[in-house]
Design an enzyme around this catalytic site. Sequence first.
Site, PDB file in Angstrom:
ATOM      1  N   ALA A   1       4.998   4.393  -0.373  1.00  0.00           N
ATOM      2  CA  ALA A   1       3.746   4.936   0.146  1.00  0.00           C
ATOM      3  C   ALA A   1       3.876   5.324   1.619  1.00  0.00           C
ATOM      4  O   ALA A   1       3.021   5.005   2.438  1.00  0.00           O
ATOM      5  CB  ALA A   1       2.626   3.932  -0.050  1.00  0.00           C
TER       6      ALA A   1
ATOM      7  N   ALA B   1       1.097   1.229  -3.452  1.00  0.00           N
ATOM      8  CA  ALA B   1       0.899   1.392  -2.002  1.00  0.00           C
ATOM      9  C   ALA B   1       0.509   0.059  -1.393  1.00  0.00           C
ATOM     10  O   ALA B   1      -0.652  -0.190  -1.122  1.00  0.00           O
ATOM     11  CB  ALA B   1      -0.166   2.447  -1.744  1.00  0.00           C
TER      12      ALA B   1
ATOM     13  N   ASP C   1       2.666  -7.923   1.947  1.00  0.00           N
ATOM     14  CA  ASP C   1       2.658  -6.459   2.071  1.00  0.00           C
ATOM     15  C   ASP C   1       1.225  -5.942   1.843  1.00  0.00           C
ATOM     16  O   ASP C   1       1.017  -4.872   1.287  1.00  0.00           O
ATOM     17  CB  ASP C   1       3.639  -5.807   1.085  1.00  0.00           C
ATOM     18  CG  ASP C   1       3.931  -4.347   1.413  1.00  0.00           C
ATOM     19  OD1 ASP C   1       3.574  -3.901   2.527  1.00  0.00           O
ATOM     20  OD2 ASP C   1       4.499  -3.639   0.560  1.00  0.00           O
TER      21      ASP C   1
HETATM   22 ZN    ZN Z   1       4.835  -2.825   3.762  1.00  0.00          ZN
END
Ligand code: ZN
Length: 381
Positions: free
Chosen positions: A134, A303, A268
Amino acid sequence: MAPTKVLAGARVVLPTGTVDDGRVTVEGTRIASTGPENAETVDLSGHWVVPGFVDLHNHGGGGASFTGGTAEDVLKGVHTHRLHGTTTVVASAVTGDLHFLARQAGMLAELAQQGDIAGIHFEGPFISPCRKGAHDEGLLRDPDPAEVRKLIDAAHGQARMMTLATELPGGLDSVRLLAEHGVIAAVGHTDATYEQTLRAIDAGATVATHLFNAMPPLGHRAPGPIAALLEDERVTVELINDGTHLHPAALRLAFHHAGAARVAFVTDAMDAAGFGDGRYMLGPLEVEVADGVARLVEGGSIAGSTLTLDRAFQRAVTVDGLPVEDVVRAISANPARLLGLDDRIGSLEPGKDADLVVLDADFALKGVMRRGEWVIDPRLG
Ligand SMILES: [Zn+2]
């Protein structure tokens, strides 16, 4: 100064092992002892007390972005993750224009100096267009040590990690430069072969950015970066344990091969973590979050995640079947060590910051303490 607190009756996970009916005494901002004591007691029978979580790779939460947001946004994201047990977080930037990244790094550096975040992770722009995930392809570039240096300088000593595709021209020189400056060089968003990855490790790379994701899969004739990163003792591998990025069997394979000392659970996370489904921006790209899974509107690539580390912990024990003590290492001790903060955080030991998480018998989060103060008081839950 806040009154001395004694957390009593819980199973307490210490570096030396788990103690049933354990006690943690907190004086001011620090852990004073992990043994018996006379003071105000918080009865935590039937619960676990574990060290506060440390997230090396996180782009935001609570609807706020570390990547493009203001200082106020960043603090909102930090607070959201604290409510989920993350008492230390590194702010991750995604690929952007170099001037923009340098400016954002300056703002994040101030927050790091104040102790709100534990530094900055640059994910891109020096990554492979073949494994861009992403990230905006138009802004990707080959690693150039002079440009890497500019970002390090813009972070005023608060750059902690950079993710790069080390096989690209300038990659190995950039790894050496990062290592010289005490910044973790992380192999990721890479199309490298096994051999190329070994060269990056020899040059000083010590972390695998979300192992398995955004890199060639493990092949029996072309083992690629995954095998190199798993087998080299110098490397710690990040794993995103949200059930979407990795199958539990892949997670266990990595965990068992690297061993509990070389795994770091990361989120993340992007802005939707701890917030909800809807449309968001990840850097310059539009993301749709549905049922907690974030995907690019264009192309559908995953993403980031909406993960919080409390869910990663619970999943690791209840779904993946990992021992609690191993999960504690992966979610607290190992990332603290990588950040060079293991003298202050990452385990429950006298003299360390009183950063801790209270979990119930089903590993659901019930309390969070940071620097001796309840973020979530388990007695109110
Ligand atoms: Zn990342």
